[in-house]
Design a protein around this motif. Structure first.
Motif, PDB file in Angstrom:
ATOM      1  N   VAL A  15       0.831  -1.212   0.000  1.00 59.41           N
ATOM      2  CA  VAL A  15       0.000   0.000   0.000  1.00 59.41           C
ATOM      3  C   VAL A  15       0.864   1.259   0.000  1.00 59.41           C
ATOM      4  O   VAL A  15       0.472   2.293  -0.555  1.00 59.41           O
ATOM      5  CB  VAL A  15      -0.968  -0.018   1.211  1.00 59.41           C
ATOM      6  N   LEU A  16       2.051   1.173   0.575  1.00 56.91           N
ATOM      7  CA  LEU A  16       2.942   2.335   0.583  1.00 56.91           C
ATOM      8  C   LEU A  16       3.142   2.899  -0.822  1.00 56.91           C
ATOM      9  O   LEU A  16       3.299   4.115  -0.994  1.00 56.91           O
ATOM     10  CB  LEU A  16       4.303   1.956   1.181  1.00 56.91           C
ATOM     11  N   ALA A  17       3.100   1.991  -1.815  1.00 51.64           N
ATOM     12  CA  ALA A  17       3.279   2.438  -3.203  1.00 51.64           C
ATOM     13  C   ALA A  17       2.168   3.404  -3.608  1.00 51.64           C
ATOM     14  O   ALA A  17       2.339   4.212  -4.521  1.00 51.64           O
ATOM     15  CB  ALA A  17       3.298   1.233  -4.135  1.00 51.64           C
ATOM     16  N   GLY A  18       1.025   3.330  -2.931  1.00 51.64           N
ATOM     17  CA  GLY A  18      -0.089   4.220  -3.281  1.00 51.64           C
ATOM     18  C   GLY A  18      -0.030   5.559  -2.572  1.00 51.64           C
ATOM     19  O   GLY A  18      -0.761   6.491  -2.947  1.00 51.64           O
ATOM     20  N   VAL A  19       0.837   5.673  -1.561  1.00 42.33           N
ATOM     21  CA  VAL A  19       0.883   6.914  -0.786  1.00 42.33           C
ATOM     22  C   VAL A  19       1.212   8.138  -1.654  1.00 42.33           C
ATOM     23  O   VAL A  19       0.539   9.161  -1.544  1.00 42.33           O
ATOM     24  CB  VAL A  19       1.861   6.783   0.407  1.00 42.33           C
ATOM     25  N   PRO A  20       2.209   8.039  -2.556  1.00 37.86           N
ATOM     26  CA  PRO A  20       2.488   9.212  -3.404  1.00 37.86           C
ATOM     27  C   PRO A  20       1.272   9.632  -4.225  1.00 37.86           C
ATOM     28  O   PRO A  20       1.049  10.824  -4.434  1.00 37.86           O
ATOM     29  CB  PRO A  20       3.617   8.733  -4.324  1.00 37.86           C
ATOM     30  N   VAL A  21       0.492   8.657  -4.683  1.00 36.88           N
ATOM     31  CA  VAL A  21      -0.695   8.995  -5.482  1.00 36.88           C
ATOM     32  C   VAL A  21      -1.683   9.784  -4.626  1.00 36.88           C
ATOM     33  O   VAL A  21      -2.198  10.831  -5.039  1.00 36.88           O
ATOM     34  CB  VAL A  21      -1.369   7.716  -6.036  1.00 36.88           C
ATOM     35  N   THR A  22      -1.915   9.304  -3.397  1.00 37.16           N
ATOM     36  CA  THR A  22      -2.830  10.010  -2.498  1.00 37.16           C
ATOM     37  C   THR A  22      -2.321  11.415  -2.198  1.00 37.16           C
ATOM     38  O   THR A  22      -3.067  12.392  -2.264  1.00 37.16           O
ATOM     39  CB  THR A  22      -3.002   9.207  -1.194  1.00 37.16           C
ATOM     40  N   PHE A  23      -1.017  11.501  -1.909  1.00 33.43           N
ATOM     41  CA  PHE A  23      -0.414  12.814  -1.646  1.00 33.43           C
ATOM     42  C   PHE A  23      -0.587  13.746  -2.835  1.00 33.43           C
ATOM     43  O   PHE A  23      -0.956  14.918  -2.695  1.00 33.43           O
ATOM     44  CB  PHE A  23       1.088  12.667  -1.365  1.00 33.43           C
TER      45      PHE A  23
END
Lengths: 233, 250
Positions: A15-23
């Motif tokens: 899920v960490l891979a999705g953090v930049p997208v959310t940011f």
């Protein structure tokens, strides 16, 4: 039921891979919605005119419909209609070629422009008009009066609401999975589906959202302390 | 130094000013009296272009301006050479007392910061507020805020200061301090127009009293003439209602 901690760890990493997208979603939407929302607020507070009426209809529409419905309308229904139109005209434009992320930026921004404009409208109208007049009377231009006197105070007044709006935006970004954008919610969903361990997957992102929003609240608390010195009481 | 001719202003159907002429000479302290709704405040606001007159002519510093059509440049020039003291102070709440006074100098007039602060301190000293220079307005009483408002007006060395009912929002016990400050300025030959209901102050300080009612100047003269030998019936009526009520000692 026993929680699979091994899976929790693995999901967390995935899920960490999705953090930049959310940011990225949060930052881009704020970058659009704060200044544009501010302009909308100013126009709506000025003289009644056509533009002000149109904007008020727009704000009512956005506030009156769930973001999910807007996504269905714009992302799912709109391309079908417009593509049909283009095909009839024989145009080669490929509406389906537009990325989900572009839709996500657009839909979240339009929603948040409306939400921010209402928040700024409240803040601006809370500042006594006399201060702007006083600024003019000592030789400041209207722009300087807004920029140096009214806006700083209006921002201080709206900080708590603004904080609420930003955390709300963080939560709303979870809807983008419906536009096939891989943010943390979308990744958690697919990871959960792969191993049928939804509970763990959703627990992971719940903790992530809470952490993110607590950080945002902390930042706003610090900001509020800084403006507190002149905000009366 | 300042002359207004035939100033008219309506809000919707409501005619507030129906052709007002006034004339202010250098060093004059002009007090404008009149019942509520007579247009005193509106007149003052049109001088500083906080309100745009529907028609009228202003002669200021030897130059003639059309009060309806005056452009940005003219408005700025007039604003920079006049100062306004507001009924409810209207201090900048996000600025300290000192910054309230320097704002117009530094931002409005491009005075260097050090020089602006020096001027601001002198102005605050004059109104007895220097020791509060670093306070924010929210920490001050109404009377103190109004004295800062006066310092803000004085600091820019205007040709004329316009006072819009400077004491009417104050607690009775704070009125005296503010009036004392204005009186002190009057003695320094600063030209001013004061809209007020403080009769004994008017009698003491003014060298010209203008009585307005229903959007016109009914009568004008020295305080002696207006208070003790009014010619117009409307003036007599107004004074008979007001004077017995006036017990403030300055």
């Amino acid at each position: 039921m026993k929680l699979d901690f091994n899976f929790i760890r693995n999901t967390f990493i995935a899920v960490l891979a999705g953090v930049p997208v959310t940011f990225k979603l949060v930052l881009v939407v704020l970058l659009f919605s704060i200044p544009i929302g501010f302009l909308v607020a100013i126009v709506r507070m000025g003289k009644e005119g056509v533009l002000s009426k149109i904007l008020s209809v727009y704000v009512s529409f956005v506030r009156g419909t769930p973001a999910m419905v807007q996504i269905y309308l714009l992302y799912n229904a709109f391309p079908v209609v417009i593509m049909k139109y283009f095909q009839d005209k024989g145009s080669g434009i490929d509406v389906y070629g537009i990325k989900g992320l572009t839709y996500a930026y657009f839909i979240l921004s339009t929603t948040y422009i409306a939400i921010m404009s209402e928040c700024f409208r409240g803040g601006l109208s809370a500042i006594d008009k006399g201060q702007l007049e006083a600024a003019k009377s000592v030789g400041l231009t209207t722009f300087q009066g807004y920029y140096r006197i009214v806006i700083p105070q209006a921002l201080a007044k709206v900080l708590p609401v603004l904080c609420n709006n930003v955390t709300g935006l963080v939560k709303m970004t979870s809807l983008v999975f419906a536009m096939s954008v891989f943010d943390i919610t979308a990744i958690a969903k697919t990871e959960g589906a792969k191993h049928t361990t939804y509970v763990e997957a959703y627990l992971v992102i719940a903790v992530m959202y809470i952490t993110l929003n607590l950080t945002i609240e902390l930042i706003f608390k610090i900001l509020e302390k800084r403006v507190h010195k002149y905000a009366g009481t | 130094m300042l002359e207004l001719k035939n100033v008219k202003k309506s809000f919707g159907k409501n005619k507030i000013l129906k052709g007002v002429d006034i004339n202010v000479n250098k060093g004059d302290v002009v007090v404008i009296l009149g019942p509520s709704g007579s247009g005193k405040t509106t007149l003052l606001r049109t001088i500083n272009f906080l309100e745009r007159a529907d028609s009228g002519t202003m002669i200021f510093d030897g130059k003639t301006y059309d009060m309806k059509k005056a452009g940005k440049k003219d408005v700025n020039f007039i604003r920079k050479n006049t100062a306004f003291v507001f009924q409810n102070y209207c201090l900048f709440n996000n600025k300290t007392v000192l910054q309230n006074v320097t704002e117009g100098l530094i931002v409005g007039r491009k005075v260097p910061k050090a020089e602006a602060e020096e001027k601001a301190r002198a102005a605050l000293e004059k109104v007895g507020m220097l020791e509060y220079a670093d306070y924010y307005p929210s920490k001050l009483s109404g009377g103190m805020q109004q004295r800062v408002g006066i310092a803000r007006a004085v600091a820019v060395s205007p040709d004329i200061i316009l006072f819009d009912e400077p004491t009417s929002a104050l607690d009775p016990e704070l009125v005296g301090d503010v009036l004392k400050v204005i009186k002190k300025l009057a003695k320094e030959d600063i030209t001013m127009i004061v809209v007020t209901h403080e009769m004994s102050f008017a009698e003491d300080v003014a060298n010209k009293v203008i009585f307005m009612a229903d959007g016109v100047v009914v009568e004008e003269g020295t305080p002696d003439e207006i208070f003790y030998r009014p010619k117009e019936e409307r003036t007599k009526q107004f004074l008979s209602r007001i004077i017995p009520m006036d017990n403030y000692v300055i």
